[in-house]
Design a protein around this motif. Structure first.
Motif: not given
Length: 281
Positions: A88-104
């Motif tokens: 759960a902690e790792r998925l939350a971290e990854l979701a936060e990281q993904n929110a900060e980057s957008e596909p080109p």
């Protein structure tokens, strides 16, 4: 069977660093040797360590005579790990990281670099944003279920050169001193992990134990940056595959972010799969 000619021989001095038996065999002989090992070493688990480069990197853990943490300390830490809490902690971290980057925007061009690792890495990086319909749902990369997930491995490939698909001329096979009924303890004896995105050894142990109990998964390959599990009871439904794919993403984001592109595509490859593959950058 043709063998890969690119690898230097595995030096005996490297093998002497490991605190367990390691033998060198032709790559093409590894799978039969693993089967025979179960009878030859009834109190050990056979694990493919790979070619000279992989063995030399794994041996670095034991160069000073002892790993960073003893198997006993790692197993003690693993017993205190909450698998659900870690995931759960790792998925939350990854979701936060993904929110900060957008596909080109627009189509993604594929670039290559000199050297075998550069070529593979660049192809994997571009694979993620080449997936049709990729979107982030709750911060996780999602997409359509692929019509064809491709063929699935039935046997480990840790004895093969990833570039040529041919067996290594020389490949190391370790006999890790753990009961064959407790294969998750292999990670503790290798002291595997705790670098970059690769989890610490106790996490590997805890997840491997959970997956062994649920799916009959056991570690069969441990290169310096890749792991393979052989699975006795593969997932058989999309629902089960999707849930497990999220766990795999938490455990090893690279297999999605630099591999399948979406969790859905990863799940599709897992239906009925008897081998699981993980890779960390």
């Amino acid at each position: 069977m043709t063998m890969s000619d690119d690898d230097p021989p595995i030096e005996e001095s490297l093998l002497d660093l490991f605190p367990f038996p390691v033998e060198v065999l032709p790559g093409a002989s590894i799978l039969p040797a693993m089967s025979a090992s179960l009878a030859r070493f009834p109190n050990s688990c056979p694990v493919i360590l790979g070619n000279e480069f992989s063995v030399s990197r794994l041996a670095e853990e034991f160069e000073d005579g002892a790993p960073r943490w003893s198997p006993e300390i790692i197993l003690e830490r693993a017993a205190r790990v909450s698998v659900d809490g870690f995931l759960a902690e790792r998925l939350a971290e990854l979701a936060e990281q993904n929110a900060e980057s957008e596909p080109p925007a627009g189509p993604t061009s594929v670039h290559t670099e000199a050297g075998p690792e550069g070529v593979i890495m660049e192809a994997r990086v571009n694979a993620r944003f080449g997936v049709d319909g990729i979107q982030f749902v709750d911060g996780l990369p999602r997409g359509p279920w692929p019509e064809d997930a491709g063929s699935k491995q039935t046997e480990p490939g840790g004895f093969l050169d990833i570039l040529t698909g041919q067996p290594f001329r020389e490949c190391a096979l370790a006999h890790i001193p753990v009961a064959q009924t407790r294969p998750w303890e292999v990670f503790a004896h290798l002291c595997f992990g705790a670098w970059n995105e690769c989890p610490e050894p106790a996490i590997h142990v805890a997840l491997a134990k959970d997956w062994h109990e649920r799916f009959g998964a056991r570690i069969v390959t441990a290169h310096f940056d890749t792991v393979e599990f052989k699975v006795d009871r593969p997932v058989s439904t999309r629902e089960e595959a999707m849930e497990l794919a999220k766990q795999f993403y938490a455990y090893c984001p690279d297999i999605v972010d630099q591999g399948t592109g979406t969790i859905d595509s990863l799940a599709a490859t897992m239906l009925g799969a008897k081998v699981w593959f993980f890779w960390w950058d």
